[in-house]
Structure formats: C-alpha cells, structure tokens
Design an enzyme around this catalytic site. Structure first.
Site, short mmCIF file in Angstrom:
data_model
loop_
_atom_site.label_atom_id
_atom_site.label_comp_id
_atom_site.label_asym_id
_atom_site.label_seq_id
_atom_site.Cartn_x
_atom_site.Cartn_y
_atom_site.Cartn_z
N LYS A 494 0.94 -7.59 87.04
CA LYS A 494 1.49 -6.39 86.42
C LYS A 494 0.44 -5.29 86.37
O LYS A 494 -0.74 -5.57 86.58
CB LYS A 494 1.98 -6.73 85.01
CG LYS A 494 0.86 -7.24 84.11
CD LYS A 494 1.40 -7.87 82.83
CE LYS A 494 0.24 -8.35 81.98
NZ LYS A 494 0.68 -9.20 80.88
N TYR A 719 -19.24 21.51 80.18
CA TYR A 719 -18.41 22.29 79.27
C TYR A 719 -18.95 22.27 77.83
O TYR A 719 -19.52 21.26 77.39
CB TYR A 719 -16.98 21.71 79.23
CG TYR A 719 -16.15 22.09 80.43
CD1 TYR A 719 -15.78 23.41 80.66
CD2 TYR A 719 -15.71 21.12 81.32
CE1 TYR A 719 -14.99 23.74 81.75
CE2 TYR A 719 -14.93 21.43 82.41
CZ TYR A 719 -14.57 22.76 82.63
OH TYR A 719 -13.80 23.08 83.70
C1 PLP Z 1 -0.13 -10.28 80.65
C2 PLP Z 1 0.47 -11.52 80.29
C3 PLP Z 1 -0.19 -12.74 80.51
C4 PLP Z 1 -1.59 -12.83 81.06
O1 PLP Z 1 -2.48 -12.72 80.03
P1 PLP Z 1 -4.07 -12.77 80.26
O2 PLP Z 1 -4.65 -12.71 78.91
O3 PLP Z 1 -4.41 -11.57 81.07
O4 PLP Z 1 -4.32 -14.01 80.98
C5 PLP Z 1 0.49 -13.91 80.25
N1 PLP Z 1 1.74 -13.88 79.75
C6 PLP Z 1 2.39 -12.73 79.48
C7 PLP Z 1 3.75 -12.79 78.92
C8 PLP Z 1 1.79 -11.51 79.75
O5 PLP Z 1 2.43 -10.38 79.51
#
Ligand code: PLP
Length: 823
Positions: A494, A719
């Site tokens: 993701k 700036y």
């Molecule tokens: C992002 C996510 C993970 C992965 O988590 P990490 O801490 O990056 O390993 C696992 N399960 C769900 C539902 C997530 O949204």
C-alpha cells in the site's frame, strides 16, 4: 497483433498439446523478463548458444502465461501445467519467423527495409521523425534487427500502420534471406558499408552483396552512389528495381548534392532532385549524420513529401540517444559516450564527431577504447589502422582496455595507458585525475563501459529514490526465517509500496512467490494488473464506487461492515458473479474498521451463508501495538478475541478460511500467533519496527549539488533570513525541497544530509524545490552526490528528528521524485 491460438497454430504448422483453443494472442514473448500481459502472451522457447527458453516455462506458467511454442513438450505437462497449451514445432525460432512472414503478408503498405554497416538505427529513427507527422509509422523498436528482433518488430504491424520501417542486421552469410522473407521491403535503404561483422565474410564485397540481397524485390533502392563498393555490388547483383543513388559528384544522378556547408552547429545542404534545386539545414555537423540525413532525404523525396516540408522537419531532427551521447562530465570534462558498439567504422565516425565538437578549445582529447572484436583483420593490422586514425584525428591520449589492444600498445605513439580490463582501469584511479578533458568512450558492449560513463558523468540535476531490489529479497528472507514454510504471506505494498513504487516491488515479490499482495485502494490494484502482476491482490479500503474495478481485475476486497457487505453482494449479483473472494476484517481493539467479534458473528455468518456471490477467503485482525512489550497484555486480549471470532466463522464453512493477525513486528515477536498467514509491511522495506534498526536498506533518497557559494559571517541564507551565518561558510544548494517530501521541520540545522560521507546540516528554511546545506568543512564540488537518507544515513534519523515514525517519512516522498531500481 491479434490472433486466435487456432490461427497461430495453422500459420506456424504446430502440433497442439493442450485443450484450450479459445486463447487469444496479442503479444509475442521471447524473454521472460519482459512479460507484461501473461494471459494473451505467446512464449517462444528459443534455444541459443548460452541459454534455453524451455527453462523458463515453469516460471512463466506460475506468472499466468498459458501458451508456449516449444521444441520439446515438458514431461508430465498435463499434471504440471493443466491449463497450458504447448505448440510443438521443430524450431521455435523458425516458427516465430514464419509467423512474422505470414503476418507481414497481410499488409500491402510501403515497407522500408534499412541495412548497412552503420547508421541503420539512426536512419530508421530519423525517418520516423520525418514521416510520423503525416502518417502512422510502425518501426523496429530500438535496434531490433536480428533473427529474433526482426520478427518481433514485424509483428508490430497493425491495422493502423500506413508505413513500416524495419532494420536488418546480419553477422553471417545467408542470414539476410530469412530477414528478407519477414520484412519483404518495398523500399530499400543501404546506409553504407564498412568493416563491422567482417569476420564471417571473405571480402567486403561478399558482405555487401549479402546485405543487398535484402532488396531483391524492392521497387526502389536508395544508397550513396559515390561509394564505389556499393555501386559496384549493385551492378553485380541481380537487382532489377529502380535505383535512387544520391551523389555529391555526379550532376546527372537523380538526387545531386550540390554543396554541403558546415557551420558551427548545423550543416546547410543544397541539392537538386529531378533537376530542381532545393535547400535544407540539419542541426548536425559530423559526416555520419550528414550521410544518414541524405539517405533519409532520398526516402522522403521518393515518398513525394514536398521539399519544403522535408526542410522544415530536417531542421528539427533530434539525435538518437543510444549512439554518440554527449554528456557533461565531472571536473569540467565533456564526455562523448559511444559505448554501444565498437568497430573500426563506428570508431572513425565517433572520432570525426569528436574532432568537430565546437566546445573543445584547448581541451586535452582522450580516447578510452576497448578491444575491437570481430573486425576480420589480424591484430597487428587492426591496431595499426586504429593508431593511424587516432593520430590523424588529433587525439592527445589513449587509454586502452582489453588484452588485445594492450598487446598492440607499441602501435600508438601518443600519451598512452593500457589495462587488461575495465575493472583494472577503474581500480587504477587514473580516471579520478582526469579534468578539463574531452573524453570519448568507445567500448564493445561486453566491456561494460557504462561503469566508466557513470563515473565520469556529472550526475544530472535530479533527485532520485534509488531502490535496491536485492535488499527487498533479503528482507523478505529475514522475515521468512521466523515463519514456518507452510505459513502464507501477504506483502503490504500500500501507499505505493511504502514510497518505493508499487509496480517494481510487486514484480519482485511475485517472482519470489509471495501468496498475496495488499494495496489500499482499487485503482492501485488495477495499476498492478495493467503492469502484468498476476499474484492475488487484496484491497484494504475498497470504495463503494470501485466495485466494477474489483471484479474486472480480480482484486479481492477487505470487508469490514454490513453496509459494505450488502453493497458488494448486490453488485456481484448484478454481474452474475459468484464465489468472489473477500477478506473479513474483525475489530479486536484498534477501533478503526472491522466487524465486532463479540456481537456481529452470528449475523455475519448468517448473511454470508445465505448468498453465493461472495466467499470468505480469509479472516483477519490487526494488532494495536505488536512492536512493544508494553502492549503485550493488550495484544494477548486482541488475539483471544480474534481467535474465538475467527474460529466461529471457520466452523460455519466447509472450505478453509485463512486466519491472520500478525504484521511485521508480530511476525518477529509472536511466532505462536502466525496462524495461516502473516502480513509483512515495514520490515519488507528494511526497517525493523521493534527497535527501528535497519535490516537491509532498501531506499536511498539522493540528489546532487547544484551550486556552491561562499557566504560571509552576518549574511543569511534562504527565506525570512532564518539561516544566519556565523563563520566564513561554503553553502551548497541542492535540488530537493518540501514539495519532494523533505519535511520543512528538518531545516534550520535540525537535521543533516551526507556529502561525500560527511554530515552537512540544512541551513535556513527548506524551500519548495531547493534547500541549502553547510559544506564548509567538507571537500566537495558542484555535481557531487548528496544522500538525504539511505545506506549511510538511516531514514530513522530523520523520523526521530521529526518525532514521527519512519513510515511517514518514506510515504511522504512525492511522486515527482524519480524511482530508480537496481539489483
Ligand atoms: C499496513 C498494514 C500491515 C503491515 O504493517 P507493518 O507494521 O508495516 O508490518 C498489516 N496489516 C494491516 C491491516 C495493515 O494495514
């Protein structure tokens, strides 16, 4: 192309092993690495001297390819590849060529065939530039001119094509006949004739005649009439079509070149075509470009393009990138990179090009040259000739790379150094001393002169995120080592794979055989499918408006409440879909999304049982704090709730429902809670969530120094005059700002980047696209590389300064930062 499998079988005369005749073929594949559209690809298992395409069948089958042209049908194919079709032929290469021939025959449009010793690709690309504004041109990609490249090129012809341009390259007698049968050119262009690929031919005439045989049946043959070898061979050949020999000498030739006037950066050409006078200007001055342009001119005139239009388009010709690339070098050097091929002719062309560079006033001219292979001459003769060329073109120094040129060192009388290999040259440090020189790099491909180019080129003013795909595999192995072999794995990609870019990451993970990929929204999943990803994909946050995308691309949604569940059932039913896999999320304490395992299970089970549109493929929950012992008690409660709820669901169904709850930290810390599957996120990208240490660094954010200036005490930088200078300072500007994802709170000395391995603190406010760093104590130059984070500066240094988590820094890198992948 677009063929039914049945048609392909008929065209190539194959014997079918398999039962899935309804397949459609849109893509031909000879290299498993270029797979993009598995379902509609037809793989040709080619056997070459060093490799055998049959070795890749299992991998391709796993990735979704179902149609294979083979010389041998795999053993037990019905059990191993139940959905595959094997098209058995004597030679898959011949079958590919035959298919191209049949495909070509379906088109009655002009086809330009281009051959010759040098300039094929440039003439083809320039013809494309000249013709494509007024017609649909289909042409060979890059330099696809071989026994395999030509059929792949010809098969690109489609209903839209109005003209085709294909190049043909040969290295041995008799190869041209096969190429001619596939290209079937109606217009022939012979670019020139020289020593390249001479080793398999007794004389240059023999090779020229072989090349000319491509044009046996063309209507017209275009060539340089002043070239005695080509002219003589054309007379001796059995060619019967029309001739368009252009000439600078013969005023009676149909295309007579009156004058060629070279200016600083352009060349004016005056010519007479069918006795009428015209002019044009090309933005090149070297002889090779002029010859290529004249060949292209003749084709355009033959195609009745008006001289005014030709002149207008000629004036805008663009260089073809893969040859003779001129780059700004380090330490004031200019680099001419022609390490695409290496033969005597192209060396001559490159030396000519070099000697005409306008910006060489007083610069030392250095040639870095590898062994010249396949010249057809003996070494002594060859390097005597090379030395003569090198001396006559005013080269000041030669650096020879390779055993053969090293052996011939005495032929050269200028400043010289020789090395047995490219790596020996790199190790010698000689290149680190080069400054203010014009450097020509000319190396055969196997000498990997890219490494030299890389070292000598001024890095482009570009901020890139370098992603090490090898590290991805290593991190995967690291987490796999905590897991039982049978436990399945979801890789979370993701947020564009935590900033690393999802497509390449997904491809690598798919190749490594992970069970599922998970993205946030449907469009991310659709993009992966379009990029050829066939692995199962879970959509974590399916939007109500995206259901059709889910169905169309086989993207499996997470379902977290009754409203979403009802809507999905309804949408699936409407499309007549049944058993569409979904993943049920339970809320065990995060209180974000999910069914309540204490109260919702009976209704959820009832609803799922009384419909057939969806089928629960997995059930899962998510820990709130698996990374820290401080939450262990809560994690245990979460697990308990999940265990009960998910068991209830499983009990209600006869098929296996995968249960999963562990993320990266959970995988490491709770081996007893892995259940059927785990979900790996941050750890994959190299950060161990438990203590934030780097496992194998995946991503490096890099940029280059644009400008360095001295700033006196009392002055300010940036700036709002925030960066006050208190000592005589050297301040460097680098092209990265908060719009690239460099958080503004890192500015004003709160954090640093690395320049040549040393800490350079940010000075003043970080701007939108640029920021300034203090390099007073760091030896460095404009053009030097800067590491924002990466192998030597962990991203967690930045996230700590920002009092956030590395996830946020990684996913903040904006899309405009180019991702560069390497292995
Ligand atoms: C992002 C996510 C993970 C992965 O988590 P990490 O801490 O990056 O390993 C696992 N399960 C769900 C539902 C997530 O949204």
């Amino acid at each position: 192309m677009h063929y039914s499998l049945e048609k392909v079988i008929a065209l190539i005369g194959a014997r079918l092993f398999g039962h899935h005749l309804d397949a459609q073929i849109d893509w031909l594949l000879t290299d498993s690495r270029s797979l993009a559209f598995p379902e509609t690809s037809l793989f040709f298992a080619l056997r070459t001297k060093c490799n055998d395409g049959h070795k890749y069948i299992a991998d391709l089958y796993r990735r979704g390819v179902r149609n294979f042209v083979v010389g041998t049908v795999p053993d037990h194919y019905e059990e191993l590849y139940p959905e595959a079709n094997f098209l058995l032929v004597i030679s898959p290469l011949k079958a590919l060529q035959r298919l191209a021939e049949r495909h070509r025959e379906a088109f009655s449009i002009p086809i330009i065939g281009v051959t010759g010793s040098n300039g094929k690709t440039v003439v083809k690309e320039w013809l494309y530039q000249l013709l494509s504004p007024s017609m649909v041109v289909t042409r060979s990609p890059r330099s696809y001119n071989s026994q395999v490249g030509v059929p792949l090129s010809v098969c690109l012809l489609n209903e839209q094509s109005q003209i085709g341009i294909f190049e043909a390259g040969i290295s041995q007698p008799d190869e041209m006949q096969t190429l001619r049968a596939m290209i079937q050119p109606t217009i022939g262009v012979m670019t020139n004739i020289g020593q390249a690929h001479q080793e398999n031919f007794a004389t240059i005439e023999e090779k020229c005649l072989e090349k000319l045989s491509l044009f046996k049946d063309t209507n017209i043959l275009i060539y340089d009439g002043d070239d005695p070898v080509i002219s003589d061979c054309v007379q001796r050949s059995l060619y019967t079509g029309d001739l368009l020999a252009w000439s600078r000498k013969d005023a009676d030739s149909p295309l007579f070149i009156h004058t060629i006037k070279k200016n600083e950066t352009s060349t004016e050409i005056a010519y007479a075509y069918l006795k009428k006078n015209y002019e044009m200007t090309i933005p090149f001055v070297d002889d090779a470009s002029i010859q290529n342009a004249l060949n292209a001119l003749a084709v355009c005139l033959y195609l009745h393009i008006s001289p005014a239009v030709i002149a207008e388009r000629m004036s805008r010709l663009e260089p073809v990138a893969m040859r003779l690339e001129v780059k700004q070098g380090v330490r004031g050097c200019t680099i001419i990179n022609d390490s695409y091929n290496n033969d005597v002719n192209s060396l001559d062309i490159a030396l000519d090009f070099m000697s005409r560079r306008p910006d060489q006033n007083g610069m030392t001219r250095t040639l870095i040259l590898s062994d010249i292979q396949q010249s057809g001459m003996n070494n002594e003769e060859l390097y005597a000739k090379v030395a003569e060329m090198v001396h006559s073109r005013g080269i000041d120094r030669i650096i020879g790379v390779g055993p053969q040129i090293a052996a011939a060192h005495s032929a050269f009388t200028i400043k010289k150094r020789f090395f047995p290999s490219t790596s020996a040259l790199l190790e010698s440090g000689v290149l680190n001393e080069i400054q203010h020189e014009l450097v020509l790099l000319k190396g055969a491909r196997e000498f990997n002169f890219e490494e030299l180019t890389e070292l000598l080129s001024l890095k482009v003013h570009e901020t890139t995120l370098e992603v090490n795909l090898e590290a991805l595999s290593e991190n995967l192995n690291f987490y796999r080592s905590f897991m039982k072999p049978e436990t399945k794995l979801v890789c979370m990609i993701k947020a564009s794979a935590y900033g690393a870019g999802s497509v390449e990451i997904a491809k690598t993970l798919q190749d490594r055989g992970v069970d599922y990929l998970a993205v946030a929204v449907a469009d991310e999943g659709a993009d992966l499918r379009k990029a050829g990803i066939t692995a199962n994909i879970i959509i974590m946050n399916p939007e109500m408006s995206s259901f059709n995308t889910l169905f169309e691309y086989d993207l499996e949604p997470e379902v977290y409440n009754f409203r979403l569940l009802e809507a999905l059932i309804k949408a699936a039913r409407k499309q007549g879909i049944s058993n569409f896999p979904v993943h049920i999320k339970l809320d065990t304490g995060m209180h974000r999304l999910g069914f309540n395992p204490k109260t919702d299970m009976p209704q959820l089970i009832d609803r799922l049982k009384h419909q057939s549109a969806l089928i629960p493929r997995s059930v899962f929950s998510h820990f709130v704090g698996s990374d820290s012992p401080k939450f262990d008690e809560f994690s245990a409660q979460q697990f308990q709730l999940f265990d009960e709820g998910s068991k209830q669901l499983q009990l209600a169904f006869s098929h296996k429902i995968l249960r999963h709850i562990c993320n990266s930290a959970g995988i490491e810390r709770f081996p007893e809670r892995h259940l059927d599957m785990c979900r790996l996120g941050l750890g994959l990208y190299g950060i161990d969530p438990i203590d934030n240490h780097v496992i194998h660094n995946l991503s490096s954010l890099k940029t280059t120094i644009l400008q360095i200036r001295d700033v006196a005490p009392g002055e300010t930088v940036g700036y709002s005059r925030k960066g006050t200078i208190t000592r005589p300072s050297r301040i460097a500007a680098i092209p990265i700002g908060y719009a690239d994802g460099l958080n503004r709170h890192l500015g004003n000395g709160h954090c640093y980047c690395l320049v040549n391995g040393k800490k350079a603190y940010y000075v003043g406010n970080i701007c939108m696209d640029v920021c300034m760093i203090d390099v007073t104590d760091i030896p460095c130059h404009e053009g030097d590389s800067v590491e924002i984070f990466g192998d030597n500066l962990p991203v967690t240094v930045l996230s700590d300064v920002l009092q956030t988590i590395p996830y946020e820094v990684l996913t903040s890198i904006s899309e405009r930062v180019k991702r560069v992948y390497f292995q």
